[in-house]
Design a protein around this motif. Structure first.
Motif, PDB file in Angstrom:
ATOM      1  N   ASP A 116       4.474  67.665  33.244  1.00 58.41           N
ATOM      2  CA  ASP A 116       4.256  67.423  31.813  1.00 58.41           C
ATOM      3  C   ASP A 116       3.585  68.597  31.098  1.00 58.41           C
ATOM      4  OD1 ASP A 116       4.961  64.360  31.763  1.00 58.41           O
ATOM      5  OD2 ASP A 116       3.607  64.652  33.462  1.00 58.41           O
ATOM      6  N   ASP A 143       9.157  67.618  33.370  1.00 57.44           N
ATOM      7  CA  ASP A 143       8.717  67.851  31.988  1.00 57.44           C
ATOM      8  C   ASP A 143       7.894  69.135  31.869  1.00 57.44           C
ATOM      9  OD1 ASP A 143       9.991  65.483  31.537  1.00 57.44           O
ATOM     10  OD2 ASP A 143       8.257  64.392  30.771  1.00 57.44           O
ATOM     11  N   ASN A 177      11.996  63.401  32.690  1.00 54.26           N
ATOM     12  CA  ASN A 177      12.911  62.794  31.720  1.00 54.26           C
ATOM     13  C   ASN A 177      13.116  63.663  30.477  1.00 54.26           C
ATOM     14  OD1 ASN A 177      10.088  61.905  31.378  1.00 54.26           O
ATOM     15  ND2 ASN A 177      10.859  60.892  29.543  1.00 54.26           N
ATOM     16  N   HIS A 178      12.138  64.491  30.109  1.00 53.55           N
ATOM     17  CA  HIS A 178      12.372  65.370  28.958  1.00 53.55           C
ATOM     18  C   HIS A 178      13.343  66.497  29.316  1.00 53.55           C
ATOM     19  CE1 HIS A 178       9.437  63.911  25.896  1.00 53.55           C
ATOM     20  NE2 HIS A 178       8.974  63.294  26.976  1.00 53.55           N
ATOM     21  N   HIS A 267       8.876  62.236  39.162  1.00 53.21           N
ATOM     22  CA  HIS A 267       8.188  62.369  37.871  1.00 53.21           C
ATOM     23  C   HIS A 267       7.701  61.014  37.340  1.00 53.21           C
ATOM     24  CE1 HIS A 267       7.205  63.834  33.909  1.00 53.21           C
ATOM     25  NE2 HIS A 267       7.969  62.893  33.387  1.00 53.21           N
ATOM     26  N   HIS A 305       4.237  62.042  34.200  1.00 54.80           N
ATOM     27  CA  HIS A 305       4.873  61.241  33.153  1.00 54.80           C
ATOM     28  C   HIS A 305       3.919  60.448  32.287  1.00 54.80           C
ATOM     29  CE1 HIS A 305       8.145  59.191  31.140  1.00 54.80           C
ATOM     30  NE2 HIS A 305       7.725  58.005  31.535  1.00 54.80           N
TER      31      HIS A 305
HETATM   32 FE   LIG Z   1       7.934  62.202  31.370  1.00 58.95          FE
END
Ligand SMILES: [Fe+2]
Length: 374
Positions: A116, A143, A177-178, A267, A305
């Motif tokens: 992140d 991320d 996920n990003h 993540h 995350h």
């Molecule tokens: Fe995330």
């Protein structure tokens, strides 16, 4: 040339990523180059079926882990391309840069975990320098770029890995996920280590066995946010078969001779059911958690995350699917101060019988600690 000064043709020092029983050495250049590495007296090219690649700024050379571990170093070799033509291409002389390499050994492993970063570099690097030269393994857990809408965002991955490891110790990369968002999301696999294109895989570093899982997106594929571009349910189903295959092959994976430690890197902490619209895949994630609990039995699951630093224990308030081990949530990129370059990551001392977790900030101050037995 030795590696203590960053080569002007490189954007960052190499990163030596563990995948399976191999290392994928990644180098990103700011000029067009042809590249290979030499380990001992063997050479390993960044090629496409016998053609040395130069079309992308990222180069990936795959070498057997056993060979690099035994040699204790490698040489990055490259030529700048003046003009690539169908006939009589023009290139410069070879430049060689020597890197030392220290593999993971022994029963006490020092790991630093960063996730992140969301495009930040300086503060995650400051945090990641917590162990100094005694760091054994860097884990980048999703991320790291803010999104994949701009290819320049991938630089954060290479800069963080290069500045912390200097190409001298191994790293593990896991997608977040990003990373799945933006026009270059489909190119990320070229810039990062994969197992034949897959972002989920197992790895082996000395007595440490690990499995990287990838939840993909955090909402249902039908979310309007994705505009019909996502098939993560299908992707997760493929991973279910992958985990089942790893279990079927346990004797060559987590039960292989010499394995004394097992960890899972992912993540998103999939052991927890989120509020809507993030409450996806309840059945599938319960199945993954059950497969880990009944078969793989990792010492811990390492996640990001959540933008917080906590350890979730079995039976605790976040244990919705039946954890068999602690889940470490190991990074906070903002600390509620989005105007400042701050970052908290996770320093892990992975011992023979216990795991000591310290959450540390960009100035190496310890802001939280946990310890559990294994
Ligand atoms: Fe995330």
């Amino acid at each position: 040339m030795n590696s203590n000064v960053l080569c002007e043709s490189f954007k960052a020092h190499p990163a030596v990523y563990a995948v399976g029983r191999e290392y994928q050495i990644t180098v990103v250049t700011n000029v067009e180059t042809l590249m290979w590495v030499r380990v001992g007296d063997e050479e390993f090219y960044d090629d496409s079926n016998g053609i040395i690649r130069s079309g992308k700024p990222v180069h990936k050379m795959t070498v057997p882990a056993e060979l690099l571990d035994s040699q204790g170093g490698y040489t990055v070799c490259f030529r700048r391309v003046i003009e690539r033509k169908p006939y009589y291409s023009e290139t410069e002389d070879i430049t060689e840069i020597n890197y030392t390499f220290r593999p993971v050994t022994g029963e006490n492993i020092r790991i630093y975990h960063i996730s992140d970063a969301h495009n930040k570099v300086d503060s995650p690097v400051g945090a990641g320098e917590y162990f100094g030269n005694s760091l054994d393994l860097l884990i980048l857990n999703g991320d790291i770029p803010n999104h994949s809408g701009d290819i320049a965002n991938f630089d954060a991955i290479h800069e963080i890995a290069g500045r912390i490891t200097k190409g001298e110790i191994p790293a593990v990369f896991s997608r977040g996920n990003h990373d799945t968002r933006g026009i270059h999301a489909e190119d990320l696999a070229d810039y990062t280590p994969t197992d034949g294109g897959s972002s989920y895989f197992t790895f082996r570093l000395g007595g440490l066995w690990g499995m990287v899982l990838d939840c993909g997106e955090d909402k249902d594929d039908s979310s309007v946010e994705y505009g019909n571009t996502i098939c993560c349910h299908w992707f997760r189903q493929k991973q279910t078969r992958f985990i089942e295959g790893v279990i079927a092959n346990a004797e060559k994976e987590y039960l292989a001779p010499g394995v004394t430690k097992r960890m899972v890197v992912c993540h998103i902490p999939f052991t927890y059911i989120y509020r809507k619209p993030f409450d996806i895949e309840k059945e599938l994630y319960a199945h993954w958690t059950g497969l880990l609990r009944e078969h793989v039995k990792p010492d811990f699951i390492l996640c990001g995350h959540m933008h917080c630093t906590e350890v979730w224990y079995p039976g605790g308030e976040h244990d919705d699917h039946g954890q068999s081990c602690p889940v470490i949530i190991g990074s906070d990129p903002f600390l509620g101060r989005k105007d400042m370059d701050v970052f908290v990551g996770c320093a892990i001392e992975y011992g023979e019988r216990n795991v000591k977790v310290r959450f540390t900030d960009q100035d190496k101050a310890v802001v939280g600690e946990e310890e559990f037995g294994i």
